[in-house]
Design a protein around this motif. Structure first.
Motif, mmCIF file in Angstrom:
data_model
loop_
_atom_site.group_PDB
_atom_site.id
_atom_site.type_symbol
_atom_site.label_atom_id
_atom_site.label_comp_id
_atom_site.label_asym_id
_atom_site.label_seq_id
_atom_site.Cartn_x
_atom_site.Cartn_y
_atom_site.Cartn_z
ATOM 1 N N ALA A 149 14.736 11.161 -2.969
ATOM 2 C CA ALA A 149 13.477 10.429 -3.113
ATOM 3 C C ALA A 149 12.323 11.190 -2.469
ATOM 4 C CB ALA A 149 13.609 9.039 -2.493
ATOM 5 N N ARG A 174 11.124 13.924 -4.553
ATOM 6 C CA ARG A 174 10.332 13.447 -5.705
ATOM 7 C C ARG A 174 8.947 12.979 -5.283
ATOM 8 N NH1 ARG A 174 15.228 10.660 -6.948
ATOM 9 N NH2 ARG A 174 14.273 8.710 -6.211
ATOM 10 N N GLU A 182 8.486 10.495 -2.969
ATOM 11 C CA GLU A 182 8.553 9.091 -2.592
ATOM 12 C C GLU A 182 8.766 8.942 -1.090
ATOM 13 O OE1 GLU A 182 11.656 7.452 -5.013
ATOM 14 O OE2 GLU A 182 10.790 8.218 -6.878
ATOM 15 N N SER A 183 8.724 7.703 -0.610
ATOM 16 C CA SER A 183 8.865 7.430 0.820
ATOM 17 C C SER A 183 9.975 6.401 1.043
ATOM 18 C CB SER A 183 7.545 6.905 1.399
ATOM 19 O OG SER A 183 6.537 7.885 1.294
#
Length: 209
Positions: free
Chosen positions: A122, A125, A127-128
């Protein structure tokens, strides 16, 4: 990620057995490669800035330089390195400290192994990822920027700040004391995440007060 779509990871933990376990876990993921390890924060900064991995999986509580300080130093290097925290602690102070230092995600060591792998992917990508327990703690401690958390009186005071009125004028308009106006402003500033009247006026304008 590089052209081969492999996420390069550095493991940071002061316990060798945990690093070994994480390395074994990540070895099963064909799209993740452990390129380095560190046993404390100072070493983490050195290894990360030398190897420039995609993700640093960072413990927080370590002897010497802790994970928050190491995270801040890594981010201050300006290198394209993301830090994902993996720790045993879910208290607000550590979560906020890590995120304010530049960490992009926060996982706990009681997470399912698959969640650790998913968290690294993630981060790669953009994201968090956040452990549910950490997310709940974070939501409970961050000031809200929405009108729903403000009292009616705080909304009235902010609207008058937007009009450019001074505290004494606001007090006269609302028929309350100047000290009470200051108290409402202090509370409102904290809830909407601003530090001065100019920011508060801009917030009020954006929110249609």
């Amino acid at each position: 990620m590089n052209g081969e779509q492999i996420v390069r990871v550095v493991l940071v933990d002061d316990h060798a057995v945990i690093r070994a376990g994480l390395a074994q876990l990540l070895a099963a993921a064909t799209d993740i490669e452990v390129v380095g390890e560190a046993s404390d924060g100072a070493q983490a900064v050195e290894v990360a800035t030398t190897l420039v991995p995609d993700v640093v999986l960072m413990d927080l509580q370590m002897p010497g330089t802790d994970g928050v300080t190491a995270t801040r130093r890594i981010k201050q290097s300006g290198l394209p390195i993301d830090v994902l925290v993996l720790t045993s602690y879910s208290d607000n102070e550590r979560i906020l400290g890590a995120l304010d230092a530049g960490a992009v995600g926060y996982l706990l060591k009681d997470a399912d192994p698959d969640d650790v792998i998913a968290g690294i992917r993630a981060v790669a990508r953009g994201e968090s990822p956040m452990h549910p327990k950490a997310a709940r703690a974070l939501l409970g401690s961050r000031p809200s920027t929405g009108q729903g958390q403000l009292t009616n009186r705080e909304l009235e005071v902010l609207a008058l700040v937007r009009e450019g009125l001074a505290n004494k004028q606001i007090a006269r308009r609302l028929e309350i004391s100047e000290r009470t106006v200051k108290a409402h402003l202090t509370s409102a500033f904290a809830r909407i995440g601003v530090t001065d009247r100019t920011q508060a006026a801009l917030w009020a304008e954006r929110n249609g007060l």
